[in-house]
Design an enzyme around this catalytic site. Structure first.
Site, PDB file in Angstrom:
ATOM      1  N   LYS A 135      29.282  92.128 -53.292  1.00  0.00           N
ATOM      2  CA  LYS A 135      28.478  91.761 -54.431  1.00  0.00           C
ATOM      3  C   LYS A 135      28.598  90.275 -54.711  1.00  0.00           C
ATOM      4  CE  LYS A 135      29.702  96.178 -56.514  1.00  0.00           C
ATOM      5  NZ  LYS A 135      30.900  96.805 -57.069  1.00  0.00           N
ATOM      6  N   ASP A 190      37.770  83.016 -46.913  1.00  0.00           N
ATOM      7  CA  ASP A 190      39.193  82.951 -47.208  1.00  0.00           C
ATOM      8  C   ASP A 190      39.947  83.024 -45.872  1.00  0.00           C
ATOM      9  OD1 ASP A 190      41.487  83.045 -48.874  1.00  0.00           O
ATOM     10  OD2 ASP A 190      41.443  85.209 -48.951  1.00  0.00           O
ATOM     11  N   ARG A 214      32.642  88.345 -62.725  1.00  0.00           N
ATOM     12  CA  ARG A 214      31.580  87.931 -61.796  1.00  0.00           C
ATOM     13  C   ARG A 214      30.497  87.144 -62.520  1.00  0.00           C
ATOM     14  NH1 ARG A 214      32.095  90.679 -56.865  1.00  0.00           N
ATOM     15  NH2 ARG A 214      32.938  92.779 -56.979  1.00  0.00           N
TER      16      ARG A 214
HETATM   17  P1  IMP Z   1      38.276  86.956 -46.007  1.00  0.00           P
HETATM   18  O1  IMP Z   1      37.913  88.094 -45.108  1.00  0.00           O
HETATM   19  O2  IMP Z   1      39.764  86.830 -46.185  1.00  0.00           O
HETATM   20  O3  IMP Z   1      37.637  85.652 -45.661  1.00  0.00           O
HETATM   21  O4  IMP Z   1      37.857  87.418 -47.445  1.00  0.00           O
HETATM   22  C1  IMP Z   1      36.633  87.300 -47.938  1.00  0.00           C
HETATM   23  C2  IMP Z   1      36.459  88.119 -49.193  1.00  0.00           C
HETATM   24  O5  IMP Z   1      37.665  88.225 -49.980  1.00  0.00           O
HETATM   25  C3  IMP Z   1      35.494  87.377 -50.065  1.00  0.00           C
HETATM   26  O6  IMP Z   1      34.172  87.682 -49.721  1.00  0.00           O
HETATM   27  C4  IMP Z   1      35.893  87.829 -51.439  1.00  0.00           C
HETATM   28  O7  IMP Z   1      35.251  89.034 -51.753  1.00  0.00           O
HETATM   29  C5  IMP Z   1      37.384  88.048 -51.344  1.00  0.00           C
HETATM   30  N1  IMP Z   1      38.128  86.863 -51.855  1.00  0.00           N
HETATM   31  C6  IMP Z   1      38.823  85.949 -51.139  1.00  0.00           C
HETATM   32  N2  IMP Z   1      39.356  85.005 -51.931  1.00  0.00           N
HETATM   33  C7  IMP Z   1      38.970  85.306 -53.189  1.00  0.00           C
HETATM   34  C8  IMP Z   1      39.185  84.671 -54.470  1.00  0.00           C
HETATM   35  O8  IMP Z   1      39.841  83.635 -54.632  1.00  0.00           O
HETATM   36  N3  IMP Z   1      38.615  85.297 -55.540  1.00  0.00           N
HETATM   37  C9  IMP Z   1      37.872  86.435 -55.440  1.00  0.00           C
HETATM   38  N4  IMP Z   1      37.646  87.041 -54.265  1.00  0.00           N
HETATM   39  C10 IMP Z   1      38.186  86.490 -53.149  1.00  0.00           C
END
Ligand code: IMP
Ligand code: MG
Length: 174
Positions: A41, A101, A163
Site C-alpha cells: 500500500k 530498504d 500512512r
Molecule cells: P526491503 O525488502 O527491505 O527493501 O523492504 C521494503 C519494504 O519494507 C518497504 O516497501 C516498506 O513496506 C517496508 N519498510 C522498510 N523500511 C521502512 C520504514 O522505515 N518505514 C516503513 N516501512 C518500511
C-alpha cells in the site's frame, strides 16, 4: 508502546521533490506512454502525486506483495497478494515504491516483472536507505536518500498507522 513522530522531510520538501521527478520522467519518456506499477500500500500516495506531475500519457496498475518476516525486517521471500490486472508486454513500465530498504522485495519483484517482457522496466522510489542494502537493486529515480531510521508518512506505516501523514517522519519510541 507510545511513539512520537519527528518530521524528517516536510510536506513542502516532499511535494517539491515529486514535482521534480515528474518533470524528469516526462522528459525521459517524451513521445512515449508510461505504465506506472504501484506497489501497495505504501507506494500509493507517492504514485498518485507523481502521476499528476507527469505530462506524457500515463496508465496505472497496482500490485500487492507481502514479505515473510517481522514488520520491520524483510526476509527476502516475497508472496504476491494481489497481481497486476494487465500484462506488461511491450510497455514502458516504471515500478513505484515507497522505500527501498534491504532491497529484497524489489530485487525479487523486478526479476519477476522482467519475465513479463516489458519494453523497458525502471524503478522509482520516494525513499532509499542505502546503508541497509543487502540485495543488489538498481534505482532509476530516487526522491531522497535517508539514514537508517524507521520512517512513516506519505504511504509508509508503522503497524498500519501514519500512512496518511502528508510528510515523512521518524518514529521515536518513548
Ligand atoms: P526491503 O525488502 O527491505 O527493501 O523492504 C521494503 C519494504 O519494507 C518497504 O516497501 C516498506 O513496506 C517496508 N519498510 C522498510 N523500511 C521502512 C520504514 O522505515 N518505514 C516503513 N516501512 C518500511
Ligand atoms: Mg513498500
Amino acid at each position: 508502546m507510545a511513539e512520537k513522530i519527528k518530521v524528517l522531510l516536510s510536506e513542502e520538501e516532499v511535494d517539491a521533490k515529486i514535482k521534480e521527478i515528474g518533470q524528469q520522467i516526462s522528459k525521459d519518456y517524451e513521445g512515449r506512454q508510461v505504465h506506472l506499477v504501484c506497489v501497495l500500500k505504501g507506494g500509493s500516495f507517492f504514485m498518485c502525486e507523481l502521476a499528476k506531475r507527469i505530462t506524457v500519457p500515463v496508465s496505472l496498475d497496482f500490485m500487492s506483495v507481502s514479505s515473510y518476516g517481522s514488520d520491520t525486517k524483510s526476509s527476502g521471500v516475497v508472496r504476491i497478494v494481489k497481481d497486476l490486472d494487465e500484462p506488461l508486454k511491450d510497455r514502458d513500465v516504471i515500478v513505484i515504491e515507497d522505500i527501498v530498504d534491504s532491497g529484497h522485495t524489489l530485487s525479487y519483484l523486478l526479476e519477476m516483472l522482467k519475465n513479463r517482457e516489458p519494453a523497458s522496466l525502471k524503478l522509482c522510489t520516494l525513499l532509499d536507505k542505502p546503508e541497509r542494502r543487502v540485495a543488489d537493486v538498481h534505482v532509476d529515480y530516487t526522491g531522497f536518500q535517508i539514514p537508517d531510521e524507521f520512517v512513516v508518512g506519505y504511504g509508509l506505516d508503522y503497524d498500519q498507522k501514519y500512512r496518511n501523514l502528508p510528510y515523512i517522519g521518524v518514529v521515536e519510541f518513548e
